[in-house]
Design a protein around this motif. Sequence first.
Motif, PDB file in Angstrom:
ATOM      1  N   ARG A  38      -8.506  -4.996   5.562  1.00 25.81           N
ATOM      2  CA  ARG A  38      -8.422  -6.439   5.550  1.00 25.81           C
ATOM      3  C   ARG A  38      -7.330  -6.801   4.506  1.00 25.81           C
ATOM      4  O   ARG A  38      -6.691  -7.784   4.155  1.00 25.81           O
ATOM      5  CB  ARG A  38      -9.889  -6.971   5.580  1.00 25.81           C
ATOM      6  CG  ARG A  38      -9.656  -8.445   5.489  1.00 25.81           C
ATOM      7  CD  ARG A  38     -11.097  -9.275   5.574  1.00 25.81           C
ATOM      8  NE  ARG A  38     -11.863  -8.664   6.467  1.00 25.81           N
ATOM      9  CZ  ARG A  38     -11.864  -8.884   7.852  1.00 25.81           C
ATOM     10  NH1 ARG A  38     -11.075  -9.754   8.119  1.00 25.81           N
ATOM     11  NH2 ARG A  38     -12.874  -8.425   8.735  1.00 25.81           N
ATOM     12  N   ALA A  39      -7.532  -6.075   3.283  1.00 22.84           N
ATOM     13  CA  ALA A  39      -6.695  -6.509   2.054  1.00 22.84           C
ATOM     14  C   ALA A  39      -5.361  -6.289   2.447  1.00 22.84           C
ATOM     15  O   ALA A  39      -4.310  -7.094   2.046  1.00 22.84           O
ATOM     16  CB  ALA A  39      -7.174  -5.693   0.794  1.00 22.84           C
ATOM     17  N   LEU A  40      -5.182  -4.883   2.758  1.00 25.77           N
ATOM     18  CA  LEU A  40      -3.775  -4.678   3.383  1.00 25.77           C
ATOM     19  C   LEU A  40      -2.899  -5.609   4.182  1.00 25.77           C
ATOM     20  O   LEU A  40      -1.884  -6.311   4.026  1.00 25.77           O
ATOM     21  CB  LEU A  40      -3.536  -3.271   3.871  1.00 25.77           C
ATOM     22  CG  LEU A  40      -1.998  -2.956   4.264  1.00 25.77           C
ATOM     23  CD1 LEU A  40      -1.115  -2.881   3.115  1.00 25.77           C
ATOM     24  CD2 LEU A  40      -2.188  -1.471   4.913  1.00 25.77           C
ATOM     25  N   ALA A  41      -3.800  -6.171   5.372  1.00 25.20           N
ATOM     26  CA  ALA A  41      -3.475  -6.888   6.282  1.00 25.20           C
ATOM     27  C   ALA A  41      -3.237  -8.375   5.291  1.00 25.20           C
ATOM     28  O   ALA A  41      -1.964  -9.177   5.909  1.00 25.20           O
ATOM     29  CB  ALA A  41      -4.446  -7.244   7.126  1.00 25.20           C
ATOM     30  N   SER A  42      -3.818  -8.654   4.557  1.00 21.76           N
ATOM     31  CA  SER A  42      -3.710  -9.955   3.954  1.00 21.76           C
ATOM     32  C   SER A  42      -2.468  -9.852   3.087  1.00 21.76           C
ATOM     33  O   SER A  42      -1.696 -10.998   3.197  1.00 21.76           O
ATOM     34  CB  SER A  42      -4.685 -10.247   2.826  1.00 21.76           C
ATOM     35  OG  SER A  42      -4.407 -11.352   1.998  1.00 21.76           O
ATOM     36  N   ARG A  43      -2.087  -8.848   2.239  1.00 24.93           N
ATOM     37  CA  ARG A  43      -0.791  -8.749   1.855  1.00 24.93           C
ATOM     38  C   ARG A  43       0.415  -8.600   2.584  1.00 24.93           C
ATOM     39  O   ARG A  43       1.577  -9.126   2.206  1.00 24.93           O
ATOM     40  CB  ARG A  43      -0.796  -7.354   0.846  1.00 24.93           C
ATOM     41  CG  ARG A  43      -1.622  -7.157  -0.463  1.00 24.93           C
ATOM     42  CD  ARG A  43      -1.393  -6.012  -0.943  1.00 24.93           C
ATOM     43  NE  ARG A  43      -2.351  -6.036  -2.275  1.00 24.93           N
ATOM     44  CZ  ARG A  43      -2.198  -5.128  -3.203  1.00 24.93           C
ATOM     45  NH1 ARG A  43      -1.244  -4.090  -2.742  1.00 24.93           N
ATOM     46  NH2 ARG A  43      -3.062  -5.172  -4.143  1.00 24.93           N
ATOM     47  N   MET A  44       0.243  -8.326   3.838  1.00 22.88           N
ATOM     48  CA  MET A  44       1.213  -8.283   4.832  1.00 22.88           C
ATOM     49  C   MET A  44       1.370  -9.589   5.759  1.00 22.88           C
ATOM     50  O   MET A  44       2.403  -9.584   6.396  1.00 22.88           O
ATOM     51  CB  MET A  44       1.312  -7.045   5.591  1.00 22.88           C
ATOM     52  CG  MET A  44       1.360  -5.588   4.930  1.00 22.88           C
ATOM     53  SD  MET A  44       0.973  -4.428   6.153  1.00 22.88           S
ATOM     54  CE  MET A  44       2.208  -4.613   7.370  1.00 22.88           C
ATOM     55  N   GLN A  57      -6.282  -7.537  10.330  1.00 21.19           N
ATOM     56  CA  GLN A  57      -6.835  -6.551  10.138  1.00 21.19           C
ATOM     57  C   GLN A  57      -6.696  -5.465  11.389  1.00 21.19           C
ATOM     58  O   GLN A  57      -6.468  -4.282  11.243  1.00 21.19           O
ATOM     59  CB  GLN A  57      -8.434  -6.533   9.676  1.00 21.19           C
ATOM     60  CG  GLN A  57      -9.207  -5.119   9.390  1.00 21.19           C
ATOM     61  CD  GLN A  57      -9.829  -4.808  10.824  1.00 21.19           C
ATOM     62  OE1 GLN A  57     -10.090  -5.496  11.727  1.00 21.19           O
ATOM     63  NE2 GLN A  57      -9.880  -3.394  10.684  1.00 21.19           N
ATOM     64  N   ALA A  58      -6.885  -6.137  12.533  1.00 23.26           N
ATOM     65  CA  ALA A  58      -6.576  -5.386  13.668  1.00 23.26           C
ATOM     66  C   ALA A  58      -5.539  -4.814  13.989  1.00 23.26           C
ATOM     67  O   ALA A  58      -5.392  -3.662  14.550  1.00 23.26           O
ATOM     68  CB  ALA A  58      -7.073  -6.468  15.083  1.00 23.26           C
ATOM     69  N   ALA A  59      -4.167  -5.475  13.618  1.00 27.96           N
ATOM     70  CA  ALA A  59      -3.053  -4.680  13.681  1.00 27.96           C
ATOM     71  C   ALA A  59      -2.820  -3.630  12.566  1.00 27.96           C
ATOM     72  O   ALA A  59      -2.249  -2.328  13.009  1.00 27.96           O
ATOM     73  CB  ALA A  59      -2.119  -6.054  13.074  1.00 27.96           C
ATOM     74  N   ILE A  60      -3.707  -3.700  11.457  1.00 32.23           N
ATOM     75  CA  ILE A  60      -3.825  -2.547  10.696  1.00 32.23           C
ATOM     76  C   ILE A  60      -4.476  -1.420  11.233  1.00 32.23           C
ATOM     77  O   ILE A  60      -3.930  -0.034  11.200  1.00 32.23           O
ATOM     78  CB  ILE A  60      -4.122  -2.899   9.232  1.00 32.23           C
ATOM     79  CG1 ILE A  60      -3.153  -4.077   8.638  1.00 32.23           C
ATOM     80  CG2 ILE A  60      -4.249  -1.516   8.341  1.00 32.23           C
ATOM     81  CD1 ILE A  60      -1.877  -3.509   8.387  1.00 32.23           C
ATOM     82  N   ALA A  61      -5.471  -1.738  11.962  1.00 30.23           N
ATOM     83  CA  ALA A  61      -6.452  -0.675  12.650  1.00 30.23           C
ATOM     84  C   ALA A  61      -5.523   0.052  13.582  1.00 30.23           C
ATOM     85  O   ALA A  61      -5.612   1.338  13.489  1.00 30.23           O
ATOM     86  CB  ALA A  61      -7.526  -1.074  12.937  1.00 30.23           C
ATOM     87  N   ARG A  62      -5.000  -0.881  14.505  1.00 31.48           N
ATOM     88  CA  ARG A  62      -3.971  -0.135  15.447  1.00 31.48           C
ATOM     89  C   ARG A  62      -3.023   0.778  15.050  1.00 31.48           C
ATOM     90  O   ARG A  62      -2.770   2.029  15.461  1.00 31.48           O
ATOM     91  CB  ARG A  62      -3.371  -1.343  16.444  1.00 31.48           C
ATOM     92  CG  ARG A  62      -4.396  -1.747  17.317  1.00 31.48           C
ATOM     93  CD  ARG A  62      -3.790  -2.745  18.315  1.00 31.48           C
ATOM     94  NE  ARG A  62      -2.849  -3.862  17.747  1.00 31.48           N
ATOM     95  CZ  ARG A  62      -3.468  -5.093  17.319  1.00 31.48           C
ATOM     96  NH1 ARG A  62      -4.752  -5.215  17.726  1.00 31.48           N
ATOM     97  NH2 ARG A  62      -2.544  -6.085  16.844  1.00 31.48           N
ATOM     98  N   LEU A  63      -2.389   0.227  13.863  1.00 30.18           N
ATOM     99  CA  LEU A  63      -1.158   1.054  13.193  1.00 30.18           C
ATOM    100  C   LEU A  63      -1.641   2.532  12.750  1.00 30.18           C
ATOM    101  O   LEU A  63      -1.144   3.607  12.857  1.00 30.18           O
ATOM    102  CB  LEU A  63      -0.518   0.410  12.138  1.00 30.18           C
ATOM    103  CG  LEU A  63       0.546   0.911  11.260  1.00 30.18           C
ATOM    104  CD1 LEU A  63       1.717   1.295  12.130  1.00 30.18           C
ATOM    105  CD2 LEU A  63       0.765   0.155  10.261  1.00 30.18           C
ATOM    106  N   ALA A 115       3.951  -3.773   0.554  1.00 28.39           N
ATOM    107  CA  ALA A 115       2.469  -4.373   0.245  1.00 28.39           C
ATOM    108  C   ALA A 115       1.676  -3.211  -0.547  1.00 28.39           C
ATOM    109  O   ALA A 115       0.952  -3.701  -1.320  1.00 28.39           O
ATOM    110  CB  ALA A 115       1.815  -4.340   1.533  1.00 28.39           C
ATOM    111  N   LEU A 116       2.235  -1.934  -0.588  1.00 32.07           N
ATOM    112  CA  LEU A 116       1.392  -1.031  -1.172  1.00 32.07           C
ATOM    113  C   LEU A 116       2.350  -0.324  -2.446  1.00 32.07           C
ATOM    114  O   LEU A 116       2.069   0.523  -3.091  1.00 32.07           O
ATOM    115  CB  LEU A 116       1.377   0.291  -0.266  1.00 32.07           C
ATOM    116  CG  LEU A 116       0.185   0.229   0.650  1.00 32.07           C
ATOM    117  CD1 LEU A 116       0.124   1.368   1.691  1.00 32.07           C
ATOM    118  CD2 LEU A 116      -1.125  -0.259   0.188  1.00 32.07           C
TER     119      LEU A 116
END
Length: 101
Positions: free
Chosen positions: A54-60, A64-70, A88-89
């Motif tokens: 969720r935090a990475l998704a917010s930065r991007m 969160q679902a898109a990050i999970a799929r990735l 983001a990282l």
Amino acid sequence: MARTNLDDLKERRLGRMTAAELAEFDTTYAAAKLALSVGEQVRDAREAAGLSQRALASRMGTSQAAIARLEAGGVGSTLTTLQRVASALDLEVEVQLLPSG
């Protein structure tokens, strides 16, 4: 009756494929393998940074679902997406083209 394991099933199915079907299988397998590898690297980098999906998704600016799929390798990522992840990282993207084999 003997059970069939996954490797046996795979070999039987591959043995029945035409040359064209085998070529398509190899291409699809290579793409899936790459997507899984990239997803694993994204997950490892995110966890090393101490961030949740969720935090990475917010930065991007994504979900969160898109990050999970990735991370699961469910989608092939574009270079643009990888650059957004890296930014983001606070990382850089490096692409290498290596000989196959």
